[in-house]
Design a protein around this motif. Structure first.
Motif, mmCIF file in Angstrom:
data_model
loop_
_atom_site.group_PDB
_atom_site.id
_atom_site.type_symbol
_atom_site.label_atom_id
_atom_site.label_comp_id
_atom_site.label_asym_id
_atom_site.label_seq_id
_atom_site.Cartn_x
_atom_site.Cartn_y
_atom_site.Cartn_z
ATOM 1 N N VAL A 1 0.877 -1.176 0.000
ATOM 2 C CA VAL A 1 0.000 0.000 0.000
ATOM 3 C C VAL A 1 0.909 1.219 0.000
ATOM 4 C CG1 VAL A 1 -1.783 1.267 1.252
ATOM 5 C CG2 VAL A 1 -1.815 -1.242 1.247
ATOM 6 N N TRP A 2 0.805 2.054 -1.046
ATOM 7 C CA TRP A 2 1.821 3.092 -1.208
ATOM 8 C C TRP A 2 1.266 4.289 -1.977
ATOM 9 C CZ3 TRP A 2 6.410 3.025 1.175
ATOM 10 C CH2 TRP A 2 7.396 3.930 0.775
ATOM 11 N N GLY A 3 1.495 5.484 -1.447
ATOM 12 C CA GLY A 3 1.166 6.687 -2.199
ATOM 13 C C GLY A 3 0.257 7.670 -1.491
ATOM 14 N N GLN A 4 -0.353 7.270 -0.375
ATOM 15 C CA GLN A 4 -1.210 8.193 0.368
ATOM 16 C C GLN A 4 -0.346 9.220 1.099
ATOM 17 O OE1 GLN A 4 -3.101 6.006 3.745
ATOM 18 N NE2 GLN A 4 -1.559 4.453 3.343
ATOM 19 N N TRP A 5 -0.968 10.185 1.757
ATOM 20 C CA TRP A 5 -0.210 11.111 2.595
ATOM 21 C C TRP A 5 0.586 10.316 3.623
ATOM 22 C CZ3 TRP A 5 -4.177 15.565 3.947
ATOM 23 C CH2 TRP A 5 -4.227 16.461 2.865
ATOM 24 N N TRP A 6 1.830 10.696 3.791
ATOM 25 C CA TRP A 6 2.697 9.957 4.716
ATOM 26 C C TRP A 6 2.282 10.253 6.162
ATOM 27 C CZ3 TRP A 6 6.511 6.470 3.313
ATOM 28 C CH2 TRP A 6 7.299 5.972 4.354
ATOM 29 N N GLY A 7 1.445 9.360 6.709
ATOM 30 C CA GLY A 7 1.110 9.408 8.123
ATOM 31 C C GLY A 7 0.020 10.376 8.527
ATOM 32 N N PHE A 8 -0.506 11.178 7.618
ATOM 33 C CA PHE A 8 -1.503 12.180 7.997
ATOM 34 C C PHE A 8 -2.900 11.761 7.531
ATOM 35 C CE2 PHE A 8 2.087 14.687 9.038
ATOM 36 C CZ PHE A 8 1.635 15.718 9.855
ATOM 37 N N PRO A 9 -3.933 12.121 8.295
ATOM 38 C CA PRO A 9 -5.305 11.755 7.924
ATOM 39 C C PRO A 9 -5.824 12.609 6.775
ATOM 40 C CG PRO A 9 -5.339 13.127 9.886
ATOM 41 C CD PRO A 9 -3.886 12.872 9.571
ATOM 42 N N TYR A 10 -6.831 12.096 6.085
ATOM 43 C CA TYR A 10 -7.403 12.821 4.951
ATOM 44 C C TYR A 10 -8.787 12.262 4.640
ATOM 45 C CZ TYR A 10 -5.648 8.619 2.613
ATOM 46 O OH TYR A 10 -5.392 7.312 2.273
ATOM 47 N N PHE A 11 -9.528 12.992 3.840
ATOM 48 C CA PHE A 11 -10.767 12.484 3.259
ATOM 49 C C PHE A 11 -10.453 12.096 1.822
ATOM 50 C CE2 PHE A 11 -12.482 14.707 6.858
ATOM 51 C CZ PHE A 11 -13.629 13.991 7.194
ATOM 52 N N PRO A 12 -10.732 10.849 1.433
ATOM 53 C CA PRO A 12 -10.267 10.381 0.127
ATOM 54 C C PRO A 12 -11.205 10.740 -1.017
ATOM 55 C CG PRO A 12 -11.378 8.607 1.241
ATOM 56 C CD PRO A 12 -11.411 9.784 2.187
ATOM 57 N N SER A 13 -10.664 10.644 -2.205
ATOM 58 C CA SER A 13 -11.478 10.698 -3.413
ATOM 59 C C SER A 13 -12.417 9.497 -3.444
ATOM 60 C CB SER A 13 -10.560 10.675 -4.639
ATOM 61 O OG SER A 13 -11.226 10.186 -5.772
ATOM 62 N N LYS A 14 -13.595 9.664 -4.025
ATOM 63 C CA LYS A 14 -14.519 8.539 -4.167
ATOM 64 C C LYS A 14 -13.922 7.437 -5.032
ATOM 65 C CE LYS A 14 -18.737 11.295 -3.659
ATOM 66 N NZ LYS A 14 -19.957 11.803 -4.331
ATOM 67 N N ALA A 15 -13.022 7.822 -5.926
ATOM 68 C CA ALA A 15 -12.444 6.848 -6.851
ATOM 69 C C ALA A 15 -11.334 6.033 -6.213
ATOM 70 C CB ALA A 15 -11.906 7.562 -8.095
ATOM 71 N N ASN A 16 -10.587 6.637 -5.283
ATOM 72 C CA ASN A 16 -9.382 5.970 -4.788
ATOM 73 C C ASN A 16 -9.124 6.346 -3.336
ATOM 74 O OD1 ASN A 16 -6.635 5.088 -4.347
ATOM 75 N ND2 ASN A 16 -6.424 4.975 -6.572
ATOM 76 N N ILE A 17 -9.103 5.360 -2.479
ATOM 77 C CA ILE A 17 -8.955 5.593 -1.041
ATOM 78 C C ILE A 17 -7.590 6.168 -0.679
ATOM 79 C CG2 ILE A 17 -8.086 3.278 -0.501
ATOM 80 C CD1 ILE A 17 -9.848 3.342 2.031
ATOM 81 N N LEU A 18 -6.602 6.047 -1.560
ATOM 82 C CA LEU A 18 -5.266 6.569 -1.261
ATOM 83 C C LEU A 18 -5.086 8.024 -1.674
ATOM 84 C CD1 LEU A 18 -2.877 3.608 -2.212
ATOM 85 C CD2 LEU A 18 -3.950 4.131 -0.017
ATOM 86 N N ILE A 19 -6.050 8.581 -2.382
ATOM 87 C CA ILE A 19 -5.894 9.929 -2.934
ATOM 88 C C ILE A 19 -6.714 10.932 -2.129
ATOM 89 C CG2 ILE A 19 -6.333 11.379 -4.949
ATOM 90 C CD1 ILE A 19 -5.702 8.986 -6.703
ATOM 91 N N PRO A 20 -6.069 11.918 -1.503
ATOM 92 C CA PRO A 20 -6.816 12.947 -0.764
ATOM 93 C C PRO A 20 -7.712 13.750 -1.709
ATOM 94 C CG PRO A 20 -4.476 12.982 -0.202
ATOM 95 C CD PRO A 20 -4.611 12.106 -1.403
#
Length: 618
Positions: free
Chosen positions: A203-222
């Motif tokens: 699992v790779w590419g989300q914000w490093w360690g910080f919370p976010y609300f994701p895109s509906k398309a991709n849970i890793l993308i803020p």
């Protein structure tokens, strides 16, 4: 003692006093810095995943009691995520009901054989429990995911009287996340922090360690804005050290907040304290950390270190301790105001915003595209390695969408036929479109992928439009009303084909139909002349191996699916029409009623079908 010596002694004493005051002042500042964070919006979320006790080192309730007592000592709120096997464990569940009101109960979205059995879903054969194709919802079709989620949430409500607000798993696909949000109203989810290969999960590419609300398309993308945002706050399990955790495997990823991780790396509570300070310092408008241990597993061997963590956290001032769902409520108001996070490590610096994340020294750059998903949004992933790493190839994908233009042609033709008072022709033509070509008409471009429910074709828009036009031309010249009706109803026979099952094992033939993924109803025929009625559940490996009609053989060939398949049904209609003329009217009505019922079931099957193939739109 001469005057020079006295002066030297005085100067020395003065220097010692000044040095002592300076050192004391700095020590007091360090102590204050360690115990007081002089800024607001610093959050700590305690989360404890609870798997079934068959996985525990100690199968008594002692592990969860010890963990709860450690938390309750400081009156901390915490979120306890129950896997299905722990949810249906009456003794364990009853104990969680004794928790104080600060504790939140949620669900841990790991799929188990027991959950699949209760959900009427086939569990993968000959895989270990942690295999990503078995344990994560992404290992199942969209329809099976809905069944698994529904069973989990409905049973949770039966036991606790409400639907959970918080969910977690090391991986949650975006289709499942959106479904849980829309149907059950979750507002918080936890996935694993970035790791490239640990435990067969990448699992790779989300914000490093910080919370976010994701895109509906991709849970890793803020998400950038409300129109693309899934309103579920994402927090991360085992947030990593900004420098040391960058690399392949647990030798790197174990530099995390987890007691079991950093102890195995030879670190101590000092490492934990330093990492807390790195994340919760005042450089950012908001900061949050997730702390916890897997109950009954890591919690047994590392509870002493866990207690030291809690003791240190309790000593901190200006920290808000919130459950997952309550943190999500607060963060929902803060997130739109956030432009950028900066995570400064000893050697490197992470820049995190809604367009990209980057770390120049480590050479890490991930640019975010709001409308690009992973393929597991649509189809199941049966791989033994979970590869959910954002790559430049995927993020540079053409994420345009297109409107199904065939709808305009259908509307225009509908108006024409209704104006010509050809309602019956229009109705039968529309039903034929749905029955014969429904899968290709459902296909389209979404979230950067061509999604095919039936045959895979080039120039999809042209093919869809041509199908609509050709169908209505056919039915316009098909003059026999009875033939039109029977052409439509002949597709009901496909429903029978779809549920027929046959197998031979243990010296007997089995012939019948599947009521669901596991239930078989039919006959057991044992040579030489023994016939017995059977109504039973087969285990997953047998249920999935029963012979059935494989419609994919048709959808894999454009000519078969677009030409031969509809022509066969027209031929069947001619044969039925010829035969039915020679029977009495009562029998004709019975046949028609049966065909109508079968056609309705078949149409439902088409409407609820899962995507079959996805192709990246380059």
């Amino acid at each position: 003692m001469n005057s020079k010596m006295r002066k030297l002694i005085k100067l020395t004493l003065f220097a010692v006093i000044i040095a002592g005051l300076f050192i004391g002042f700095n020590f007091s500042n360090v102590f204050a810095a360690e115990n007081t964070i002089n800024c607001s919006n610093r959050f700590v979320t305690l989360v404890n995943p609870v798997r079934g006790r068959i996985m525990w080192g100690d199968r008594s309730l002692a592990p969860i009691k010890t963990q709860y007592e450690s938390i309750n000592k400081y009156k901390f709120p915490a979120t306890w995520l129950l896997q299905y096997d722990s949810l249906i464990d009456g003794e364990l569940r009853d104990y969680t009901k004794t928790f104080d009101s600060n504790q939140e109960i949620g669900v841990f979205l790991e799929v188990t054989p027991e959950l699949t059995l209760k959900s009427r879903v086939v569990y993968p054969h000959a895989v270990d429990w942690a295999n990503p194709a078995a344990i994560f919802l992404s290992g199942y079709s969209q329809s099976d995911r809905r069944k698994l989620i529904d069973k989990l949430f409905l049973d949770f409500k039966d036991f606790y009287g409400y639907f959970p607000k918080s969910v977690g798993a090391w991986w949650i696909d975006s289709y499942s996340l959106n479904y849980m949000k829309e149907k059950y109203g979750i507002n918080a989810a936890m996935i694993v922090a970035d790791q490239k290969t640990t435990d067969r999960y990448g699992v790779w590419g989300q914000w490093w360690g910080f919370p976010y609300f994701p895109s509906k398309a991709n849970i890793l993308i803020p998400a950038k804005g409300e129109e693309t945002r899934a309103d579920v706050a994402i927090i991360q399990w085992a947030q990593r050290h900004p420098d040391l955790a960058y690399g392949e495997g647990p030798v790197f990823s174990n530099y995390s907040f987890q007691a079991n991780d950093y102890i195995r790396q030879g670190k101590s509570t000092i490492f934990f304290k330093d990492l807390i300070n790195t994340y919760l310092n005042c450089e950012n408008p908001v900061a949050q950390v997730t702390i916890g241990l897997e109950t009954g597993m890591e919690s047994i061997g590392f509870n002493d270190e866990y207690q030291r963590q809690l003791s240190f956290l309790w000593s901190l001032k200006n920290i808000k301790f919130l459950s997952m769902s309550k943190f999500a409520v607060e963060y929902e108001h803060l997130y739109p105001q956030i432009n950028e996070f900066v995570l400064q490590g000893p050697k490197t610096k992470w820049i995190l915003n809604k367009n990209e994340r980057r770390n120049e020294k480590l050479g890490d750059l991930v640019k975010y595209s709001q409308q690009v998903s992973f393929s597991d949004y649509f189809i199941k992933d049966s791989s033994s390695f979970l590869d959910r790493r954002l790559t430049n190839e995927e993020l540079s994908t053409n994420n345009e969408s297109h409107y199904p233009f065939y709808v305009f042609f259908w509307l225009f033709i509908s108006i024409f036929f209704l104006w010509k008072k050809k309602f019956e022709v229009w109705l039968y033509g529309t039903f034929f479109l749905m029955a014969s070509f429904g899968l290709i008409l459902k296909s389209g471009l979404r979230y950067g992928w061509f999604v095919f429910y039936g045959p895979v074709v080039s120039n999809l828009l042209i093919i869809q439009t041509a199908i609509v036009v050709a169908t209505f031309i056919l039915f316009y010249f098909l003059k026999s009303k009875h033939l039109r009706l029977l052409v439509i109803l002949s597709f009901g026979l496909d429903y029978i084909l779809s549920i027929l099952r046959y197998s031979y094992f243990s010296g007997s033939h089995y012939l019948g139909v599947s009521v669901d993924a596991l239930r078989f109803v039919g006959f057991k025929i044992t040579p030489p002349f023994s016939v017995a009625f059977v109504n039973t559940d087969f285990i997953s490996v047998i249920a999935s191996s029963l012979l059935r009609f494989n419609f994919d053989k048709i959808w894999n060939h454009s000519v078969l699916s677009l030409i031969v398949y509809p022509l066969i049904h027209i031929l069947i209609a001619y044969i039925v029409l010829f035969q039915i003329k020679h029977v009495n009217s009562r029998f004709q009505k019975i046949v028609l009623i049966i065909l109508v019922i079968l056609f309705t079931l078949y149409l439902g099957m088409i409407i609820n079908s899962d995507p079959r193939v996805v192709i990246l739109n380059r």
